[in-house]
Design an enzyme around this catalytic site. Structure first.
Site, PDB file in Angstrom:
ATOM      1  N   CYS A   6      -4.975  -2.266   2.303  1.00  0.00           N
ATOM      2  CA  CYS A   6      -6.357  -2.059   1.857  1.00  0.00           C
ATOM      3  C   CYS A   6      -6.824  -3.331   1.169  1.00  0.00           C
ATOM      4  O   CYS A   6      -6.095  -3.906   0.357  1.00  0.00           O
ATOM      5  CB  CYS A   6      -6.416  -0.884   0.883  1.00  0.00           C
ATOM      6  N   HIS A  41      -9.116   6.142   6.666  1.00  0.00           N
ATOM      7  CA  HIS A  41      -8.944   5.286   5.486  1.00  0.00           C
ATOM      8  C   HIS A  41     -10.297   5.017   4.807  1.00  0.00           C
ATOM      9  O   HIS A  41     -10.428   5.147   3.580  1.00  0.00           O
ATOM     10  CB  HIS A  41      -8.279   3.970   5.928  1.00  0.00           C
ATOM     11  N   GLU A  42     -11.300   4.670   5.632  1.00  0.00           N
ATOM     12  CA  GLU A  42     -12.615   4.339   5.061  1.00  0.00           C
ATOM     13  C   GLU A  42     -13.308   5.588   4.511  1.00  0.00           C
ATOM     14  O   GLU A  42     -13.954   5.529   3.456  1.00  0.00           O
ATOM     15  CB  GLU A  42     -13.496   3.642   6.094  1.00  0.00           C
ATOM     16  N   HIS A  63     -12.214   6.336   1.074  1.00  0.00           N
ATOM     17  CA  HIS A  63     -12.853   5.514   0.034  1.00  0.00           C
ATOM     18  C   HIS A  63     -14.111   6.180  -0.521  1.00  0.00           C
ATOM     19  O   HIS A  63     -14.420   6.041  -1.707  1.00  0.00           O
ATOM     20  CB  HIS A  63     -13.240   4.140   0.595  1.00  0.00           C
TER      21      HIS A  63
HETATM   22 ZN    ZN Z   1      -9.280   0.320   1.845  1.00  0.00          ZN
END
Ligand code: ZN
Length: 197
Positions: A111, A153-154, A157
């Site tokens: 990341c 993953h995004e 966030h």
């Molecule tokens: Zn990330």
């Protein structure tokens, strides 16, 4: 190295739920400039995805891009196991990512906001993302493999979640060390080295 615009773990904004983007704001010059800035920062990093909270902007917005050159150092086996398929830049506003089926696959990921480290994370093999594009038009993308991993993953966030919350904690490694140990090795061998089933 110039100071990055990307904020690092410990920054409060990385741990908060990002806000829905008002649809009537998407076409504004200010929001369009934010999208362009995110694409620039992602490419400069370089990375395959960037969520707005990573530049301390509290919006449900991320950008993604995986140019062919980024896969150049992977072996054909690594590319096949990851189902890593290059794709052109995409912008998602107010995205919702939904798993398709229950199958999960595990690989190392990193990341831009946890600079210099990687960890082994299991993610859904296939997902569907619904949201708006950079023009505020609805879009849906059903995808497998590496793009599906990037999407999950995004999307995390935007909910204040980092991959370190999901990783097999004892896999956590400095990126360089992980590269030296695991690069080019089949996934089964990597799992064996990590003591995973
Ligand atoms: Zn990330």
């Amino acid at each position: 190295m110039t100071k990055s615009e990307i904020v690092q773990a410990g920054t409060p904004g990385l741990r908060q739920r990002a806000q829905d983007v008002p649809v009537d704001q998407i076409g504004s010059a200010k929001f369009q400039a934010l999208i362009q800035r995110m694409i620039r920062v992602m490419r400069e990093a370089p990375g395959v995805g960037l969520a707005a909270p990573q530049i301390d902007e509290p919006w449900r917005l991320f950008v993604l891009e995986d140019p062919p050159a980024y896969s150049a150092r992977l072996t054909p086996t690594e590319i096949a196991e990851r189902e890593r398929v290059p794709f052109a830049v995409r912008v998602f506003v107010n995205p919702v990512v939904t798993p398709i089926g229950e199958a999960k696959v595990g690989f190392f990921e990193g990341c831009l906001s946890v600079h210099g480290y990687v960890g082994y994370v299991e993610r859904f093999a296939e997902v569907e993302v619904r949201g708006l594009d950079e023009h505020g038009q609805p879009q849906t993308w059903r995808v497998r493999g590496w793009p599906a991993r990037i999407l999950q993953h995004e999307a995390d966030h935007l909910d204040g979640t980092l991959y370190v919350d999901r990783m097999v904690t004892r896999s956590f490694a400095e990126a360089e060390i992980a590269r030296d140990r695991f690069a080019g090795k089949p996934a089964a061998e990597v799992r064996g080295m990590l003591g995973l089933p």
